[in-house]
Scaffold this motif. Structure first.
Motif, mmCIF file in Angstrom:
data_model
loop_
_atom_site.group_PDB
_atom_site.id
_atom_site.type_symbol
_atom_site.label_atom_id
_atom_site.label_comp_id
_atom_site.label_asym_id
_atom_site.label_seq_id
_atom_site.Cartn_x
_atom_site.Cartn_y
_atom_site.Cartn_z
ATOM 1 N N ALA A 61 0.828 -1.210 0.000
ATOM 2 C CA ALA A 61 0.000 0.000 0.000
ATOM 3 C C ALA A 61 0.862 1.260 0.000
ATOM 4 C CB ALA A 61 -0.932 -0.012 1.216
ATOM 5 N N ASN A 62 1.911 1.279 0.814
ATOM 6 C CA ASN A 62 2.771 2.462 0.911
ATOM 7 C C ASN A 62 3.557 2.698 -0.377
ATOM 8 O OD1 ASN A 62 1.838 2.810 3.486
ATOM 9 N ND2 ASN A 62 3.721 2.153 4.508
ATOM 10 N N GLN A 63 4.058 1.620 -0.984
ATOM 11 C CA GLN A 63 4.810 1.792 -2.220
ATOM 12 C C GLN A 63 3.919 2.247 -3.372
ATOM 13 O OE1 GLN A 63 7.735 -0.965 -3.557
ATOM 14 N NE2 GLN A 63 8.342 -1.595 -1.515
ATOM 15 N N LEU A 64 2.726 1.670 -3.481
ATOM 16 C CA LEU A 64 1.812 2.089 -4.540
ATOM 17 C C LEU A 64 1.380 3.538 -4.343
ATOM 18 C CD1 LEU A 64 -0.457 -1.079 -4.997
ATOM 19 C CD2 LEU A 64 1.372 -0.276 -6.501
ATOM 20 N N ASP A 65 1.170 3.931 -3.085
ATOM 21 C CA ASP A 65 0.812 5.318 -2.786
ATOM 22 C C ASP A 65 1.917 6.260 -3.258
ATOM 23 O OD1 ASP A 65 -0.743 7.451 -1.158
ATOM 24 O OD2 ASP A 65 1.271 7.527 -0.279
ATOM 25 N N GLU A 66 3.162 5.900 -3.022
ATOM 26 C CA GLU A 66 4.282 6.745 -3.443
ATOM 27 C C GLU A 66 4.345 6.858 -4.969
ATOM 28 O OE1 GLU A 66 8.892 7.279 -2.064
ATOM 29 O OE2 GLU A 66 8.379 5.385 -3.034
ATOM 30 N N LYS A 67 3.888 5.817 -5.664
ATOM 31 C CA LYS A 67 3.899 5.822 -7.132
ATOM 32 C C LYS A 67 2.670 6.501 -7.731
ATOM 33 C CE LYS A 67 6.569 1.530 -7.434
ATOM 34 N NZ LYS A 67 6.548 0.097 -7.815
ATOM 35 N N VAL A 69 -0.588 5.757 -7.030
ATOM 36 C CA VAL A 69 -1.778 4.917 -7.078
ATOM 37 C C VAL A 69 -2.652 5.229 -5.855
ATOM 38 C CG1 VAL A 69 -2.663 2.547 -7.061
ATOM 39 C CG2 VAL A 69 -0.570 3.086 -8.321
ATOM 40 N N SER A 70 -3.920 5.454 -6.076
ATOM 41 C CA SER A 70 -4.855 5.705 -4.979
ATOM 42 C C SER A 70 -5.255 4.363 -4.354
ATOM 43 C CB SER A 70 -6.098 6.435 -5.503
ATOM 44 O OG SER A 70 -7.045 6.607 -4.470
ATOM 45 N N VAL A 71 -4.813 4.132 -3.125
ATOM 46 C CA VAL A 71 -5.031 2.841 -2.463
ATOM 47 C C VAL A 71 -6.069 2.988 -1.356
ATOM 48 C CG1 VAL A 71 -3.980 0.951 -1.162
ATOM 49 C CG2 VAL A 71 -2.654 2.135 -2.936
ATOM 50 N N THR A 72 -7.052 2.086 -1.355
ATOM 51 C CA THR A 72 -8.064 2.045 -0.296
ATOM 52 C C THR A 72 -8.122 0.635 0.277
ATOM 53 O OG1 THR A 72 -9.417 3.731 -1.394
ATOM 54 C CG2 THR A 72 -10.491 2.377 0.288
ATOM 55 N N LEU A 73 -8.019 0.516 1.595
ATOM 56 C CA LEU A 73 -8.198 -0.755 2.289
ATOM 57 C C LEU A 73 -9.585 -0.732 2.924
ATOM 58 C CD1 LEU A 73 -4.708 -1.058 4.045
ATOM 59 C CD2 LEU A 73 -5.388 -1.848 1.784
ATOM 60 N N ASP A 74 -10.448 -1.599 2.443
ATOM 61 C CA ASP A 74 -11.855 -1.562 2.828
ATOM 62 C C ASP A 74 -12.158 -2.653 3.865
ATOM 63 O OD1 ASP A 74 -14.593 -1.497 3.037
ATOM 64 O OD2 ASP A 74 -14.988 -1.523 0.882
ATOM 65 N N PHE A 75 -12.282 -2.225 5.129
ATOM 66 C CA PHE A 75 -12.619 -3.126 6.238
ATOM 67 C C PHE A 75 -14.082 -2.942 6.654
ATOM 68 C CE2 PHE A 75 -8.061 -2.696 6.612
ATOM 69 C CZ PHE A 75 -7.603 -3.866 7.175
ATOM 70 N N SER A 76 -14.930 -2.455 5.757
ATOM 71 C CA SER A 76 -16.268 -2.023 6.155
ATOM 72 C C SER A 76 -17.280 -3.154 6.291
ATOM 73 C CB SER A 76 -16.814 -0.991 5.155
ATOM 74 O OG SER A 76 -16.893 -1.532 3.844
ATOM 75 N N GLY A 77 -16.865 -4.393 6.012
ATOM 76 C CA GLY A 77 -17.771 -5.514 6.181
ATOM 77 C C GLY A 77 -18.227 -5.655 7.630
ATOM 78 N N LYS A 78 -19.450 -6.099 7.819
ATOM 79 C CA LYS A 78 -20.013 -6.224 9.168
ATOM 80 C C LYS A 78 -19.211 -7.219 10.005
ATOM 81 C CE LYS A 78 -24.450 -6.980 11.490
ATOM 82 N NZ LYS A 78 -25.868 -7.359 11.310
ATOM 83 N N THR A 79 -18.954 -6.866 11.279
ATOM 84 C CA THR A 79 -18.203 -7.693 12.236
ATOM 85 C C THR A 79 -16.878 -8.180 11.635
ATOM 86 O OG1 THR A 79 -19.323 -9.760 11.589
ATOM 87 C CG2 THR A 79 -20.312 -8.469 13.373
ATOM 88 N N ASP A 93 -1.176 2.885 11.878
ATOM 89 C CA ASP A 93 -0.144 3.885 12.127
ATOM 90 C C ASP A 93 1.015 3.761 11.138
ATOM 91 O OD1 ASP A 93 1.253 5.941 13.649
ATOM 92 O OD2 ASP A 93 2.552 4.320 14.346
ATOM 93 N N CYS A 94 1.188 2.576 10.562
ATOM 94 C CA CYS A 94 2.311 2.336 9.652
ATOM 95 C C CYS A 94 1.969 2.649 8.198
ATOM 96 C CB CYS A 94 2.774 0.882 9.765
ATOM 97 S SG CYS A 94 3.445 0.465 11.378
ATOM 98 N N LEU A 95 0.711 2.938 7.899
ATOM 99 C CA LEU A 95 0.310 3.265 6.537
ATOM 100 C C LEU A 95 0.688 4.698 6.193
ATOM 101 C CD1 LEU A 95 -3.265 1.689 6.450
ATOM 102 C CD2 LEU A 95 -1.244 0.840 5.240
ATOM 103 N N ALA A 96 1.062 4.925 4.934
ATOM 104 C CA ALA A 96 1.327 6.283 4.461
ATOM 105 C C ALA A 96 0.069 7.130 4.588
ATOM 106 C CB ALA A 96 1.794 6.238 3.006
ATOM 107 N N ASP A 97 0.235 8.444 4.742
ATOM 108 C CA ASP A 97 -0.905 9.328 4.962
ATOM 109 C C ASP A 97 -1.899 9.282 3.806
ATOM 110 O OD1 ASP A 97 0.129 10.127 7.383
ATOM 111 O OD2 ASP A 97 1.088 11.923 6.573
ATOM 112 N N GLY A 98 -1.411 8.981 2.599
ATOM 113 C CA GLY A 98 -2.289 8.975 1.439
ATOM 114 C C GLY A 98 -3.149 7.733 1.295
ATOM 115 N N VAL A 99 -2.841 6.687 2.047
ATOM 116 C CA VAL A 99 -3.605 5.436 1.959
ATOM 117 C C VAL A 99 -4.906 5.587 2.746
ATOM 118 C CG1 VAL A 99 -3.630 2.967 2.457
ATOM 119 C CG2 VAL A 99 -1.506 4.064 1.695
ATOM 120 N N LYS A 100 -6.036 5.348 2.090
ATOM 121 C CA LYS A 100 -7.339 5.457 2.754
ATOM 122 C C LYS A 100 -7.763 4.082 3.291
ATOM 123 C CE LYS A 100 -9.063 9.113 -0.321
ATOM 124 N NZ LYS A 100 -7.935 9.111 -1.275
ATOM 125 N N PHE A 101 -8.560 4.093 4.340
ATOM 126 C CA PHE A 101 -9.115 2.849 4.858
ATOM 127 C C PHE A 101 -10.546 3.092 5.312
ATOM 128 C CE2 PHE A 101 -5.916 4.735 7.593
ATOM 129 C CZ PHE A 101 -6.636 5.137 8.704
#
Length: 309
Positions: A61-67, A69-79, A93-101
């Protein structure tokens, strides 16, 4: 439209392995850079994964963000049970600021600050310029304290092995990565094993070594990448003239043999898997190679260390 990856196990009840994540990324690699250069990774509600996979996910995610690429990690599934684990370990905390979740509460609605919780997990950022000499001691101590049913003498011997391993690998990140992106050092203690990961997003192990083939390592000119990796593990060839440490890889391999660990090295677009290295007189017999993966920079090294050899 964004390329989309479904982060879920291949079989019900299993975990998403690092190898499986590599397969998912490889299948989507052409789409990631097309159109709007975007990637969404949908973490299924019942997905689970070891530390090896999750650190790789952060690194990707961090490397693609630097290149760009708009990266989104989607944890929105129920439970989503993996979400709580990631919060506990300090994943966000370890994700680049540009990575959305995304979480069930909305976009970026989780804490980037590590929660107080599981003492069996540790994840640490590594600066590309400042070597934290206290980190190897802290990580080695955390592992050895959790190993059951061994004598104090055995615990002391293992501490020395783990300290040496972390010291070599974290120092290499500072000395060789040549990048502003943070590296990562992490471990997870399981019932019968420990998993250890150290990675960076720098120039890469072989890319660091190959310029030296024209000078003090001329004897290795013409070697394939696999042959160079095997020589670095067993002979200690190094990019620095007069240094027989092999970027610390030879020392790490020595400790992997002592503990009969699995060892994994991920470089550029190739993944070298070494299985139970103490049981194979010829190192190449323990090796499986995966090629033509999503192109990444840097070096990713992990160990699965059994508590009962």
């Amino acid at each position: 439209m964004a390329a989309t990856i479904q982060f879920k196990p291949q079989q019900k009840g299993r975990w998403v392995s690092g190898y499986q994540l590599e397969q998912l990324l490889t299948e989507a690699k052409d789409d990631i850079y097309s159109n709007k250069k975007a990637l969404t990774i949908v973490v299924q509600a019942r997905a689970n994964a070891p530390i090896n996979t999750l650190i790789r996910l952060i690194n990707v995610a961090n490397q693609l963000d630097e290149k760009g690429v708009s990266v989104t990690l989607d944890f929105s599934g129920k439970t989503n049970k993996l979400l709580g684990y990631c919060e506990t370990m300090g994943f966000f905390d370890c994700l680049a600021d540009g990575v959305k979740f995304k979480s069930p509460n909305g976009v970026n609605k989780v804490s980037r600050v590590k929660k107080i919780g599981n003492s069996y997990i540790s994840i640490n950022k590594i600066s590309g310029s400042v070597h934290d000499k206290t980190l190897p001691k802290k990580l080695a101590k955390k592992i050895t304290e959790k190993i059951p049913k061994i004598t104090e003498e055995q615990r002391s011997e293992l501490y020395i092995q783990f300290f040496s391993l972390f010291s070599e690998l974290t120092r290499n990140v500072c000395e060789h990565s040549q990048t502003e992106l943070n590296g990562l050092a992490a471990l997870q203690i399981y019932k019968n094993r420990a998993e250890i990961v150290v990675c960076d997003s720098g120039i890469g192990l072989l890319e660091s070594l190959k310029p030296s083939l024209a000078s003090h390592n001329a004897a290795y000119t013409g070697y394939s990448d696999v042959e160079l990796i095997l020589e670095m593990l067993t002979k200690g060839i190094s990019s620095k003239e007069g240094d027989q440490g092999g970027n610390g890889l030879c020392t790490c391999f020595h400790h992997a043999k002592l503990t009969n660990s699995d060892m994994h090295i991920r470089l550029a677009d190739t993944y070298y898997h070494f299985f139970k290295v103490a049981e194979k007189p010829n190192l190449v017999d323990s090796l499986m190679v995966s090629e033509e993966l999503l192109e990444l920079t840097g070096t990713f090294i992990s160990f699965a260390v059994p508590f009962n050899k």
